[in-house]
Design an enzyme around this catalytic site. Structure first.
Site, PDB file in Angstrom:
ATOM      1  N   GLU A  71      36.018  36.417  39.355  1.00 32.27           N
ATOM      2  CA  GLU A  71      35.717  37.563  40.220  1.00 32.27           C
ATOM      3  C   GLU A  71      35.046  37.070  41.499  1.00 32.27           C
ATOM      4  O   GLU A  71      34.002  36.416  41.435  1.00 32.27           O
ATOM      5  CB  GLU A  71      34.809  38.559  39.504  1.00 32.27           C
ATOM      6  CG  GLU A  71      34.575  39.823  40.322  1.00 32.27           C
ATOM      7  CD  GLU A  71      33.636  40.808  39.636  1.00 32.27           C
ATOM      8  OE1 GLU A  71      32.493  40.431  39.332  1.00 32.27           O
ATOM      9  OE2 GLU A  71      34.050  41.960  39.409  1.00 32.27           O
ATOM     10  N   TYR A  98      37.354  42.544  47.827  1.00 28.09           N
ATOM     11  CA  TYR A  98      37.099  42.238  46.417  1.00 28.09           C
ATOM     12  C   TYR A  98      38.356  41.625  45.808  1.00 28.09           C
ATOM     13  O   TYR A  98      39.480  42.096  46.062  1.00 28.09           O
ATOM     14  CB  TYR A  98      36.752  43.533  45.662  1.00 28.09           C
ATOM     15  CG  TYR A  98      36.667  43.358  44.160  1.00 28.09           C
ATOM     16  CD1 TYR A  98      35.435  43.124  43.549  1.00 28.09           C
ATOM     17  CD2 TYR A  98      37.808  43.408  43.361  1.00 28.09           C
ATOM     18  CE1 TYR A  98      35.350  42.936  42.175  1.00 28.09           C
ATOM     19  CE2 TYR A  98      37.726  43.223  41.982  1.00 28.09           C
ATOM     20  CZ  TYR A  98      36.500  42.995  41.397  1.00 28.09           C
ATOM     21  OH  TYR A  98      36.418  42.806  40.047  1.00 28.09           O
TER      22      TYR A  98
END
Ligand code: GDP
Ligand code: MN
Length: 416
Positions: free
Chosen positions: A225, A137
């Site tokens: 993101e 991530y």
């Protein structure tokens, strides 16, 4: 004012006090990534089932993923208003691409983040499937408190970062990065090393991280993101998903990015409001609020709550209002069926009180306003405003200059 009663709604604070932002579809983000040479799977967006079929053919492999393009997170775990499951499907070939596209396009995708109605799917994005060695991530966000940016990296990607934060908080690492300093080679390597990639991929990931930061800065992003940031079986680094937000104030210098706005993803009333330079925020109560300025919106929220009421919405008319935009503001406030009273709380600094009165009078006449209006006006041209309202003979209008009295009155009238 009763500042102890700061019961304000989180959503309101977020919406009125922060910079509003543009969110773009994944396939647009992928275009941006390709412009900068950051790895992302080959893919083509399609707007009809037939285009989906052609797109799949063009990709030259049957091993594909089809992804609903709706501006919300958690698409994989979401479902459609038709009952059809998941906004992310692994598929085999063009025929299946077309079939799944039919199920997705123009239906609403409901996810944990979308709200109960979901978001309409504007397009499908068909991409070559990647086989993951590891999923991590990565995100960059604005950190207002430290007046810098925050880079967030986790060795656990693919699933929701909120879940990781609960179950394995140590997996998430945060780095404060000055927007002008950027990410040094050393820091990029440190971040990449902590993300669980194999040795073969760490330097590639470090390069991707540096470039993502460059995109963030050059494109006036407020958030990037990448979840998952994937190491493939071939040890390449690929952005398998990408969510980008951009600072609305930068629209003038980010023409391409802002041309990607998809208004179908936005609340139509909020779109209308923005066309008139108004800021419109919907809440759940019954009192429609017309204010000028973010601070006054929050103070109004406080005082309405203190007297036992709940705002249905906020229309912030800002500074540059005319009687016509004020009338439009009333029209928008009344689109909410729950509104049983309207609270006008204006401090006439730049907005003139008599303009507000003109707008109020014409709105009452032209729109056939049926609910009571409590107006608390202060400031420039107040006397003129009072005179106009008195002469208009409107009996549903209650004028105050004291905030508490006005709030108590509007809450009382709203109950009837
Ligand atoms: P989100 O649910 O909105 O975050 O949508 P994503 O694009 O992240 O897709 C959901 C999940 O599907 C991802 O987190 C991946 O784990 C998986 N996924 C999506 N595309 C691929 C792919 O090409 N290969 C593999 N192995 N997994 C994928
Ligand atoms: Mn994702």
């Amino acid at each position: 004012m009763h500042m102890f009663a700061r019961t304000f709604n989180k959503n309101l604070v977020k919406r009125v006090s922060q910079v509003r932002y543009l969110s773009i579809h994944e396939f647009r983000s992928a275009t941006l990534l390709r412009q900068y040479g950051v790895g992302t799977p080959k893919g083509i967006a399609a707007f009809t089932p037939e285009e989906a079929y052609q797109a799949a053919k063009k990709l030259g492999t049957d091993d594909l993923v089809i992804k609903a393009q709706a501006l919300t997170g958690g698409r994989g775990k979401g479902h459609f208003d038709t009952g059809y499951k998941s906004g992310v499907h692994l598929i085999n070939g063009a025929k299946e691409a077309k079939e799944v596209a039919e199920q997705m396009l123009h239906h609403n995708l409901i996810t944990k983040q979308s709200g109960p109605a979901g978001k309409p799917v504007s397009a499908v994005y068909i991409v070559e499937r990647k086989y993951a060695e590891h999923e991590a991530y990565f995100s960059i966000v604005m950190d207002r408190q430290n007046q810098s940016t925050m880079v967030i990296a986790s060795s656990e990607g693919g699933m929701s970062v909120e879940e990781v934060a609960k179950k394995n908080p140590d997996a998430i690492k945060k780095f404060s990065v000055g927007i002008d300093e950027g990410i040094s080679d050393e820091l990029a390597t440190k971040i990449a090393s902590g993300m669980g990639f194999t040795d073969d991929a760490v330097s590639k990931a470090a390069t991707a991280i540096k470039t993502l930061f460059q995109i963030f800065r050059e494109k006036d992003a407020t958030q990037i993101e990448i979840n998952p940031l994937t190491e493939t079986k071939e040890h390449d680094i690929e952005c398998v998903d990408a969510k980008f937000n951009f600072d609305n104030s930068a629209a003038y210098r980010q023409k391409e990015v802002f041309s990607w706005r998809d208004e179908s993803q936005e609340d139509p009333d909020e779109v209308t409001a923005s066309q008139y330079g108004l800021n419109f925020i919907k809440l759940n109560g019954n009192i429609g609020c017309l204010v000028n300025g973010a601070g006054l919106a929050m103070a109004t929220m406080d005082v309405v709550k203190l007297y036992g009421g709940a705002p249905a919405n906020f229309l912030d008319v800002g500074g540059a209002s005319t009687p016509a935009t004020i009338e439009k503001a009333f029209e928008l406030i009344m689109t909410e069926k729950n509104v049983s009273a309207i609270f006008v709380n204006i401090f006439g600094g730049i907005v003139r009180c008599d303009y507000v009165a003109d707008g109020l009078i014409s709105a009452t006449k032209n729109l056939g306003l049926k609910v009571p209006v409590v107006a608390r006006l202060r400031g420039t041209n107040l006397e003129l405003a009072q005179k106009k309202i008195a002469e208009s003979g409107l009996n549903k209008l209650h004028l105050f200059s004291d905030l508490d009295e006005a709030a108590a009155k509007v809450v009382e009238l709203g109950k009837k």
